[in-house]
Write an enzyme that holds these catalytic residues in place. Structure first.
Site, PDB file in Angstrom:
ATOM      1  N   LYS A  34      24.664 -22.782 119.649  1.00  0.00           N
ATOM      2  CA  LYS A  34      25.470 -21.786 118.929  1.00  0.00           C
ATOM      3  C   LYS A  34      25.297 -20.389 119.537  1.00  0.00           C
ATOM      4  CE  LYS A  34      26.801 -24.476 115.264  1.00  0.00           C
ATOM      5  NZ  LYS A  34      25.871 -25.134 114.325  1.00  0.00           N
ATOM      6  N   LYS A  90      34.923 -39.754 122.121  1.00  0.00           N
ATOM      7  CA  LYS A  90      35.163 -40.150 120.733  1.00  0.00           C
ATOM      8  C   LYS A  90      36.111 -39.159 120.059  1.00  0.00           C
ATOM      9  CE  LYS A  90      30.846 -39.798 119.523  1.00  0.00           C
ATOM     10  NZ  LYS A  90      29.643 -39.826 118.677  1.00  0.00           N
ATOM     11  N   LYS A  93      36.606 -33.200 115.919  1.00  0.00           N
ATOM     12  CA  LYS A  93      37.483 -32.115 115.499  1.00  0.00           C
ATOM     13  C   LYS A  93      37.636 -31.034 116.556  1.00  0.00           C
ATOM     14  CE  LYS A  93      34.310 -31.125 111.631  1.00  0.00           C
ATOM     15  NZ  LYS A  93      34.218 -31.247 110.245  1.00  0.00           N
TER      16      LYS A  93
END
Ligand code: TRP
Length: 332
Positions: free
Chosen positions: A112, A194, A197
């Site tokens: 992050k 896969k 989002k």
């Protein structure tokens, strides 16, 4: 007494087929056999999404989607994190035994920091402490999460150990749990990785997608001009289409196309049309149910209120024991 399970769902983005087959199906099964606490992690979302304009809507939508997918508020305790202030108190106390060094080493934190160097706030650094508080507040034994959460879970066990060692035995050390569904892969439609989002939106099927959008996405899935001879080796992007089909179509349907492939007379256009229809048949009822629930604010408010009450009664017992053990129980 049933064993206690806790899991948190971040209210960011719509749920997709990967979430459904990866996480939600586990939850739906676990609610029958365990004492489950499933919550929407709205405080956690503030570590990365300070703008709260859409938070309320996202929380309601994620609740609606989970209920539509089979979570039953009468079986599992479904609640919103911020309605249980006891979690914040435990988080604060656990922060006193979490070291800056170990928090800085956390993989998700470093990730992050790289993505958003302009917003490295203390909440982000202590994200794993808040997650530990979520889990320990109910003294959970199992946490149904994937591999990406394993480090957070290990930190939770460390904090539990530290607490137990300093102040006396209170917390079980929680373990990751699932029914082996982690092996259920939900490949993306563009043949890379896969469904997720953050990646290509057109390669991911969402539970909120309209019938036409589902068809459009499936029809765009990557194929080629077909095998050149019988029993050819199957390219991975074709294997992916078979994998998706095996999740939502009849076994005999998948087998028919498998035979066609092996006989080198498969028509990918037909296969994708079939997959698209089976996908629509699978997703549409969940989407419609979710829309009904989302529109019914009084029902949702009841679910949230009822969940808060149950979650707080469990949380209160833990926080009272914690205060007692730390010598902080001044008023009785
Ligand atoms: N960190 C989890 C995620 O990113 C969400 C979460 C927050 C959670 N608190 C939790 C999961 C407690 C399990 C238990 O998906």
């Amino acid at each position: 007494m049933k064993e206690i399970v806790v899991s948190g769902i971040r209210p960011t983005g719509f749920l997709h087929l990967g979430n459904y087959f990866g996480a939600m199906r586990n939850y739906v099964r676990m609610q029958e056999a365990y004492d489950c606490y499933f919550f929407v992690a709205d405080w956690h979302s503030l570590t990365t999404h300070p703008d709260t304009k859409e938070l309320r809507d996202s929380v309601q939508r994620v609740l609606a989607e989970n209920i539509a997918a089979g979570l039953d508020p009468e079986k599992a305790c479904l609640y919103v994190q911020s309605t249980v202030p006891e979690i914040a108190e435990l988080y604060m106390l656990l922060n006193m035994m979490a070291y800056k060094g170990e928090l800085e080493k956390t993989v998700t934190f470093k990730e992050k920091v790289r993505q958003h160097p302009e917003n490295v706030n203390a909440g982000l650094l202590t994200y794993p402490v808040l997650m530990a508080a979520d889990i320990l507040i109910h003294r959970a034994k199992y946490v149904p999460v994937g591999k990406d959460q394993e480090q957070h879970l290990e930190m939770t066990r460390n904090f539990a150990q530290r607490f137990n060692h300093r102040y006396g035995d209170l917390f079980p050390e929680p373990a990751a749990f699932n029914y082996g569904n982690e092996l259920v892969k939900v490949p993306s439609l563009d043949g890379t990785g896969k469904m997720s989002k953050s990646e290509n939106q057109m390669a991911t099927l969402y539970l909120a997608d309209s019938d036409d959008l589902i068809r459009k996405k499936v029809m765009k899935a990557k194929t080629d001009s077909g095998p050149t001879g019988p029993n050819s080796e199957m390219p991975d992007y074709i294997q992916n289409i078979f994998q998706l089909m095996s999740l939502v179509s009849e076994e005999s349907t998948t087998q028919k196309f498998r035979d066609d492939f092996n006989n080198a007379n498969i028509r990918y256009g037909d296969m994708k049309k079939q997959l698209a229809e089976d996908m629509v048949r699978f997703i549409a009822p969940i989407r419609e149910q979710s829309e009904r629930i989302y529109a019914d604010k009084s029902y949702l408010n009841n679910v949230i209120a009822q969940g808060a009450e149950k979650a707080r009664s469990s949380a209160r017992q833990t926080i009272e024991a914690v205060r007692e053990m730390l010598g902080l129980a001044y008023i009785r």
